[in-house]
Design a protein around this motif. Sequence first.
Motif, PDB file in Angstrom:
ATOM      1  N   THR A 427     -31.591  16.436 -13.806  1.00 31.53           N
ATOM      2  CA  THR A 427     -32.801  15.640 -14.064  1.00 31.53           C
ATOM      3  C   THR A 427     -32.711  14.863 -15.372  1.00 31.53           C
ATOM      4  O   THR A 427     -33.029  13.670 -15.419  1.00 31.53           O
ATOM      5  N   PHE A 428     -32.289  15.539 -16.430  1.00 35.17           N
ATOM      6  CA  PHE A 428     -32.331  14.931 -17.761  1.00 35.17           C
ATOM      7  C   PHE A 428     -30.974  14.461 -18.290  1.00 35.17           C
ATOM      8  O   PHE A 428     -30.919  13.675 -19.220  1.00 35.17           O
ATOM      9  N   LEU A 429     -29.905  15.000 -17.746  1.00 35.64           N
ATOM     10  CA  LEU A 429     -28.570  14.662 -18.263  1.00 35.64           C
ATOM     11  C   LEU A 429     -27.715  14.060 -17.148  1.00 35.64           C
ATOM     12  O   LEU A 429     -26.655  14.563 -16.791  1.00 35.64           O
ATOM     13  N   GLN A 430     -28.188  12.963 -16.615  1.00 33.22           N
ATOM     14  CA  GLN A 430     -27.540  12.395 -15.427  1.00 33.22           C
ATOM     15  C   GLN A 430     -26.216  11.710 -15.731  1.00 33.22           C
ATOM     16  O   GLN A 430     -25.374  11.573 -14.854  1.00 33.22           O
ATOM     17  N   CYS A 431     -26.032  11.278 -16.966  1.00 33.00           N
ATOM     18  CA  CYS A 431     -24.782  10.563 -17.299  1.00 33.00           C
ATOM     19  C   CYS A 431     -23.559  11.459 -17.135  1.00 33.00           C
ATOM     20  O   CYS A 431     -22.473  10.975 -16.825  1.00 33.00           O
ATOM     21  N   GLN A 432     -23.719  12.752 -17.383  1.00 25.71           N
ATOM     22  CA  GLN A 432     -22.558  13.647 -17.343  1.00 25.71           C
ATOM     23  C   GLN A 432     -22.385  14.343 -16.006  1.00 25.71           C
ATOM     24  O   GLN A 432     -21.452  15.103 -15.816  1.00 25.71           O
ATOM     25  N   GLY A 433     -23.299  14.085 -15.091  1.00 24.41           N
ATOM     26  CA  GLY A 433     -23.239  14.768 -13.804  1.00 24.41           C
ATOM     27  C   GLY A 433     -22.355  14.047 -12.814  1.00 24.41           C
ATOM     28  O   GLY A 433     -21.179  13.747 -13.076  1.00 24.41           O
ATOM     29  N   GLN A 434     -22.933  13.723 -11.662  1.00 30.13           N
ATOM     30  CA  GLN A 434     -22.180  13.135 -10.562  1.00 30.13           C
ATOM     31  C   GLN A 434     -21.525  11.814 -10.977  1.00 30.13           C
ATOM     32  O   GLN A 434     -20.391  11.523 -10.592  1.00 30.13           O
ATOM     33  N   LEU A 435     -22.242  11.030 -11.765  1.00 29.75           N
ATOM     34  CA  LEU A 435     -21.711   9.719 -12.177  1.00 29.75           C
ATOM     35  C   LEU A 435     -20.425   9.878 -12.981  1.00 29.75           C
ATOM     36  O   LEU A 435     -19.418   9.207 -12.731  1.00 29.75           O
ATOM     37  N   TRP A 436     -20.469  10.753 -13.972  1.00 30.67           N
ATOM     38  CA  TRP A 436     -19.294  10.980 -14.831  1.00 30.67           C
ATOM     39  C   TRP A 436     -18.149  11.569 -14.022  1.00 30.67           C
ATOM     40  O   TRP A 436     -16.995  11.166 -14.165  1.00 30.67           O
ATOM     41  N   HIS A 437     -18.444  12.491 -13.128  1.00 31.08           N
ATOM     42  CA  HIS A 437     -17.396  13.105 -12.309  1.00 31.08           C
ATOM     43  C   HIS A 437     -16.753  12.067 -11.401  1.00 31.08           C
ATOM     44  O   HIS A 437     -15.539  12.058 -11.196  1.00 31.08           O
ATOM     45  N   GLU A 438     -17.600  11.158 -10.867  1.00 34.58           N
ATOM     46  CA  GLU A 438     -17.084  10.089 -10.005  1.00 34.58           C
ATOM     47  C   GLU A 438     -16.191   9.145 -10.810  1.00 34.58           C
ATOM     48  O   GLU A 438     -15.130   8.713 -10.348  1.00 34.58           O
ATOM     49  N   TRP A 439     -16.635   8.830 -12.028  1.00 35.40           N
ATOM     50  CA  TRP A 439     -15.843   7.949 -12.907  1.00 35.40           C
ATOM     51  C   TRP A 439     -14.483   8.589 -13.192  1.00 35.40           C
ATOM     52  O   TRP A 439     -13.455   7.916 -13.163  1.00 35.40           O
ATOM     53  N   CYS A 440     -14.476   9.898 -13.476  1.00 29.29           N
ATOM     54  CA  CYS A 440     -13.222  10.610 -13.774  1.00 29.29           C
ATOM     55  C   CYS A 440     -12.264  10.555 -12.579  1.00 29.29           C
ATOM     56  O   CYS A 440     -11.053  10.342 -12.751  1.00 29.29           O
ATOM     57  N   GLN A 461     -11.314  -0.548 -11.286  1.00 30.80           N
ATOM     58  CA  GLN A 461     -11.878  -0.796 -12.608  1.00 30.80           C
ATOM     59  C   GLN A 461     -13.287  -1.382 -12.493  1.00 30.80           C
ATOM     60  O   GLN A 461     -14.171  -1.055 -13.285  1.00 30.80           O
ATOM     61  N   HIS A 462     -13.479  -2.232 -11.481  1.00 34.85           N
ATOM     62  CA  HIS A 462     -14.810  -2.799 -11.255  1.00 34.85           C
ATOM     63  C   HIS A 462     -15.792  -1.702 -10.865  1.00 34.85           C
ATOM     64  O   HIS A 462     -16.929  -1.657 -11.362  1.00 34.85           O
ATOM     65  N   GLU A 463     -15.348  -0.804  -9.981  1.00 30.94           N
ATOM     66  CA  GLU A 463     -16.201   0.320  -9.561  1.00 30.94           C
ATOM     67  C   GLU A 463     -16.538   1.218 -10.752  1.00 30.94           C
ATOM     68  O   GLU A 463     -17.668   1.718 -10.878  1.00 30.94           O
ATOM     69  N   MET A 464     -15.566   1.410 -11.629  1.00 34.05           N
ATOM     70  CA  MET A 464     -15.808   2.232 -12.819  1.00 34.05           C
ATOM     71  C   MET A 464     -16.833   1.562 -13.731  1.00 34.05           C
ATOM     72  O   MET A 464     -17.685   2.241 -14.332  1.00 34.05           O
ATOM     73  N   MET A 465     -16.761   0.244 -13.827  1.00 36.41           N
ATOM     74  CA  MET A 465     -17.744  -0.467 -14.648  1.00 36.41           C
ATOM     75  C   MET A 465     -19.135  -0.375 -14.018  1.00 36.41           C
ATOM     76  O   MET A 465     -20.144  -0.288 -14.728  1.00 36.41           O
ATOM     77  N   GLN A 466     -19.182  -0.370 -12.688  1.00 41.76           N
ATOM     78  CA  GLN A 466     -20.485  -0.213 -12.018  1.00 41.76           C
ATOM     79  C   GLN A 466     -21.084   1.163 -12.316  1.00 41.76           C
ATOM     80  O   GLN A 466     -22.296   1.293 -12.519  1.00 41.76           O
ATOM     81  N   GLN A 571     -21.312  10.488 -23.206  1.00 43.61           N
ATOM     82  CA  GLN A 571     -21.294   9.641 -22.012  1.00 43.61           C
ATOM     83  C   GLN A 571     -22.186   8.409 -22.174  1.00 43.61           C
ATOM     84  O   GLN A 571     -21.828   7.316 -21.724  1.00 43.61           O
ATOM     85  N   ILE A 572     -23.328   8.595 -22.812  1.00 47.08           N
ATOM     86  CA  ILE A 572     -24.190   7.435 -23.084  1.00 47.08           C
ATOM     87  C   ILE A 572     -23.425   6.446 -23.957  1.00 47.08           C
ATOM     88  O   ILE A 572     -23.433   5.232 -23.713  1.00 47.08           O
TER      89      ILE A 572
END
Length: 1633
Positions: A427-440, A461-466, A571-572
């Motif tokens: 809920t509060f720390l979304q940058c490090q959750g699914q998004l960060w794992h997907e980026w990794c 690289q474009h997807e990572m920027m998204q 992550q922010i």
Amino acid sequence: MNLCGNKDKQSEKISEETNMKKQYQSQTETLLGRLHLQDKHQQKFSPADFLQIGPPVKQDHATCEKDLAHTFLHRLMMLDYRARYIPVRPDSPEVSHSKPVPEIPYTEEGALDALYGNTVNSDKPKQSHVHPMDVQMAVFHCSESFFRQNMITKLSQCQYAVPLLVPDPVTMDIECPLWTFRQIRKTWKITQTKDNSNIVTMKSMPICNAETPMVSFFRLGSPSQSKSQLMSTLINNRHNTFFHRNCPGSTKSRHLMDGVAEIAWYCPAGKSSDAFTDCIAFCNLHGDALLNEKQRDILTEKSSVNVVLVSTLDKGDKSTAVISALFKSPKPLIILIADNDSGAVELAKGKYRMGLKDRSQSDVSEELKGIIRNILSGPHASFQLETMAEVSGIRVDEDDHLCQNGKSAALKTVDFKKVDVSMVKDTFLQCQGQLWHEWCKKNKKLYHLTGHLEQEKCKKQHEMMQIREKQCKTSCSELMKLFIESLSSLKSTDREYFLKWTQILIDALCTDDLSSILQSYDDKWSEVLALKKKHDKSDQLKVKQNELEQISTKLQSATFGLEHMFREMGQIYEAHKSLEKQPTSGQTDWSKYPELAAELMISGHPMELMDGDSGHVPLTWISNLLDEVIKKLGNKRVFVLSVLGVQSSGKSTMLNAMFGLQFAVSAGRCTKGAFMQLVRVSEEIKKDYKFDYVLVVDTEGLRALELEGNATLHHDNELATFVVGLGNMTLINIFGENPADMQDVLQIVVQAFMRMKQVKLSPSCVFVHQNVTDIAATEKNMDGKRRLQEKLDQMAKLAAEEEVCDAECFSEVIAFDVQKDVKYFAQLWEGSPPMAPPNPGYSESIQELKTFILSKASKSEGITLEQFKSKIHDLWNALLNENFVFSFKNTREIAVYRKLEVQYGNWTWTLRSNMLTIENEVYNKIENEELVKVELTHLHKESHKTCEEIQNAMTTYFDDDRDKEMLAQWRGRFESKIKDFHDEQVRGVQRKLDEVIQQKNARKKLDEKKTEFENKLLQKSKDLAHQLKDKVEDEEELRKQFNLVWSGWVSELTAGTTPIKDINYQEDQYTILQELGTEHTQINESKCKGRYKNMSKVGDYSDYLTLTKHQESRDTSQPSQDNQMEDKNTENQGYWFFKPLKSLSRLWSTQQNEKHTSSSLSSKQATKRKEHLPHEEQELIRSLISDVEQQTLNIIKKKPVATQGYNQAYLQEVANKVKETVTEFKSKRKYALKKEFTVDLVLYVFDRAESWLSESHKKFKMNNDALFYLESKKEQYYSIFRSFCKGSSSAVVFGELICEKLKTSTVEAVCNKTAIDLSGEMRCSFPAFSENRLNLEKHVLKSLAEKEDFDGFITYIRNPRKQVKAYIKEEVEKYISSKQRDKVQSILKKNVEDIKKLVSQALFDATEKNKTEKGDIDKWMKTFSRCLNSKLKFTICCQNFRDIDDFDFLKEEIEKGLKSIMEEMSRLSLDKMKEFRMKPDQILIDQLCDCCWVKCPFCAAVCTNTLADHSPGDHSVPFHRSAAVNGFHYRDTVELSVDFCTTDVASDQKFYHSGTDKSIPYKEYRTAGPEFANWRISPDESTVKYWTWFVCRFQGELEDHYGLKFQGKGEIPCEWKKHTKEDAIKSLDEMFK
């Protein structure tokens, strides 16, 4: 009257209390003085005082009283519970500890009386030693709140009671140090009976939140029994939880403990032997409860059971009232009577009496336990520490405004009331959750691309920027906003409170969830193990394992701490940084995040280095965080200590005890990923070390349970390689003694060390065996070491096979001594947890290990924080690739090597400039006929001093540089290179000077004639002047008369000599080509087209080809390739002139492709379809042209043109050699080259040789043509003639002659010296020339981009050396003509001034010597010439001036002429330098271009090593190019390949080599042949904007040049088209750092 009496009593009581207070304060001051803590009462102990590495703490040695407090603290921090029992060495005779028994000389009768007497006249000590608990409490009072908290936490870990109520030693107010309990976490197991079976439930929580029964103990009066001792037996009969009178070091004189209430908890283990089935708090009020009324009242109010110890129970006692009140209270009461021997009796419900007299301690303890169990089995009050804040009349430390500020900020931040704890992170720390794992995941896929690589890379690289865009959008959670605001706005102390409170509140929220999840995990894990033991392979096992995995995921979601907040910050920051987004309104300034984290790291907070959930290192965040640390601390040196081991093997506990760190250690909070923490080296011991900090890297356990069933081995290998690579030393923590248990860990560790060896990193290692049963058994330890050695050797062999490396034993992998580098630790607990105290042997082992580590560290230089940052990048980038060793790039090593290259350039320049000066001097001696032979020994002698200076400079550099250990690997090579360079310089100078001597000898006859000519011309001029003297005064008439006779004189003097003709180069070319059988029309056609001039730059040589019959009839069908495999052709640079070529087993495709002809062949597009020559064949032809050019120029330059003149036969020889080589080349090919190819190639090499031949022949003509020589002297002799006509004396005319000679030689000397000095100046101050080869490359590329000159690019791509030479020439020209003209003029003026001084001194010396020795003109001239000997070229004949005898007058005349010469010289055009031997551009070319020019076999990027021959080092370049730059294309198509070879080598693609049908995986490119084997092409997911810009900017030109297309698989990615020229130039600066 009664009122007055009360007032008197009251005032008397106040007075008594005041006196007691003063007395108490005085005693406190005395105590603090004895402990040397008087200053600490104001400047209190803080965590920073102990979060540093100081001198080792001595074990088992008595300490001085003044050091007692510090020793106590140091030992306590290392979990040594014996810290309470430190023997004291007396500072003075007054202090007694264990004094010898005094002897008193009694008589026999007197001794007997003394025996029965009450007193003995002994020397009673005046002062006893300090009570151990006074030491503890003194330290407590002298500590600030955070250190108190650490201290109390350690006391609790040592299973000691901790203060609950403490009287202030100054104000006597009662304080509850609630804050100090906040870090204490207790774990226990509750046993409940249900349906005749025991159910055990685990609980783990912060002790402040625990609701437990509390049993309070008081003593009334002074009973003989020890209350504290009795309490200790209730909790742990093997450990003195409460200090009592029978403990070592106890004394009667206790000062600070009276009135202190201590608390301890009994935590059951869930076993039948537990004394109690649930957690119980035991509270002990020290001192007489009658005197400590306030504390007594508070405790009786809060307790569940009150226990009172009295001597006797009489109604008349002072204690009667207190006991009566307690008896009437509803709280259960147990009265213990010391002088009563009756058993336990329940007098009323919950009211017990028990006698202690004549009963054993154990009996009393057991009976008392039973009573307490009985009471607590029924309804009872519960106690919670936090409720102490509500008690009136006492001060609570948490009421401090700083603490409250931190708490209120934390409460505001941690407000999750409406959110389930397991959902907080989502809920509060979304940058490090699914998004960060997907980026990794996408980032890792960049290193494992398939399909169209560059297109795929751009897409990823474009997807990572998204994803970064999404992270930016979700980065404004209220939690993080409040958290960052508090971190930014609060002062340092408030901030520390805020962080502590935040973690406290988070822990409180997570406790219940974590406990239940861990319980579920434990149960499910037990079920899985049970099934595994039965070898059950049914679906049930899989179901249970899946359920375990789900619980593990839930555990991960519920685990939440400060580290996740910091991770979110990272992550922010990374998201905003990658998009360069400015903070919007309502957002915190993300650019400040690294600074905030750096401040925390410096203050001692651990920072996450590797995210344990995603298994990824956030490089951008870590880099910027470390940059901020460097800004604040400076680029300090650190010793990096990494720790590896199995999960829950006590790694973090060991580090915390060793260095006073704060790594999380409790259950449910195991370290995940890797954390780093700075520990300062104290000033006391800093002189013994070469670093300022120890940087500790703690890691999650290998074979972590949470990861079981996933890619555990890969994760462990990655983690181990990462932290082993980072560390200067790695601690390998092994739990237990079973080799089978450690096998997996050892395999991972050994493989990590093997990788370090292969990439030339050499950390040391120490193995720590924890939980060893008998560490004192030497024989057993020896056997253990032997088994460990065998295991390590076995693992080394296995790892060697895996990593394809030679190693038979572990010591071949890393320097390791099994006798010294293996340490055995006693088990951590002295008994069974949770009530067992730490083992004192563990503390000793910790201290020994710490001393050993520091001893080893003292020999290490450590690394700088900058280097540590680079290492993180290097290791992680290499780990992202499949092959770590292949991919690893040691940035620090590269930087050190580049620095060494710069030094090498400086050393070689010093040697070169010195040799140029020596060459000049020797050249002048040869021209002045002082020297007829140049000996090598002479040149070595002249250069010896400089050579010695360079050798000393090298020795100093290699011995004293901070990176000397790394430099050592290159020392021998560079010392050898410098020696070779110097020897080659000496030989080169000898060769040049030998040529000068040869030329001089060749023109000897002419020189003799020249002297004769000069004498005759002088005489004729003199005679003609006498004839015309006083007859002709008009200048014009004089000139006319002179001209009339001059032609006659020349004809007379040159009679019988043949003039030397100029070269007719064009005619000779025609003649030779016709002799080769070339038709006149074909020669004219080639000449008119002029295409031969750019022959080496041609992109497509197809127009020069005709198909052979074999080729035309060849079957064109080819086996189709795998659709997923994109096979590409590579270039071959293996063709060497005059050497046989490899035959190609396959030719180009016969598929017809429409294409453009090369722009360098034709300006129009070809409209017909024709064959396209494969890339490798194009490269072979290009290589042929290059080699022919080089070889023929070498042939030409060996010809004696300068000494014997030009001969047409030289060109004839070259033409024959070209024809012969082309014929040989054609014989190896399955296609035919047209005749025009040979014609163009001959014309091309003629064109390249023309300038050298012309210059050399001109030089020959100047030196050997008598007519040419005489014509050059016409003006000089007209001047002499005119002087004689005007009646000038011989001295005047001779002075003019000397000045004329001096002018010529001075111009030459000044220009040569200025050329050397200017080269030196540019070498030092001009950015492009001032460093190494790599730096020069950057500036050349910048220049090409700024000009946007495609032809220049093609020259650079095809012949980089030629383009670099052109760049150097151009920059020197600019420097001279505009940029630094004033600086160059000042250099020239200085050299003119130096020559002027030299000549003036020579005139003075020659004249003075002649006066002294009464010499003639010959002697004067001899002295004058000798003074100029090595500086100026000067010879003159005195034959016609023997009448001169006034040498002062001659000197004056010369000085007059010299003045005008020098004025003219100061205005000398700088272009004049081009006419002489030394040219600044050529000097710089010789210096800067003597390097490696080998090109990448894929993209033609040129190796940037400063050394020409740098073997055994590989060829390398900081960044490669798109293969399209080199004309690389897909087989059987006209589609250019846009892929970068750095992308290719990380992919599963393959390529064809040299026209064969054999495909080679890019990952194995080194196996493709010698030109590939020595190239290091490291995988790199980045795309170099310089070359992507180039491809887009010159797309059309490249297509025309190569006759190929950017289409199909070779389509240019859209992303590339966004790159501007500015981006391209900027990328050079970034890549060439």
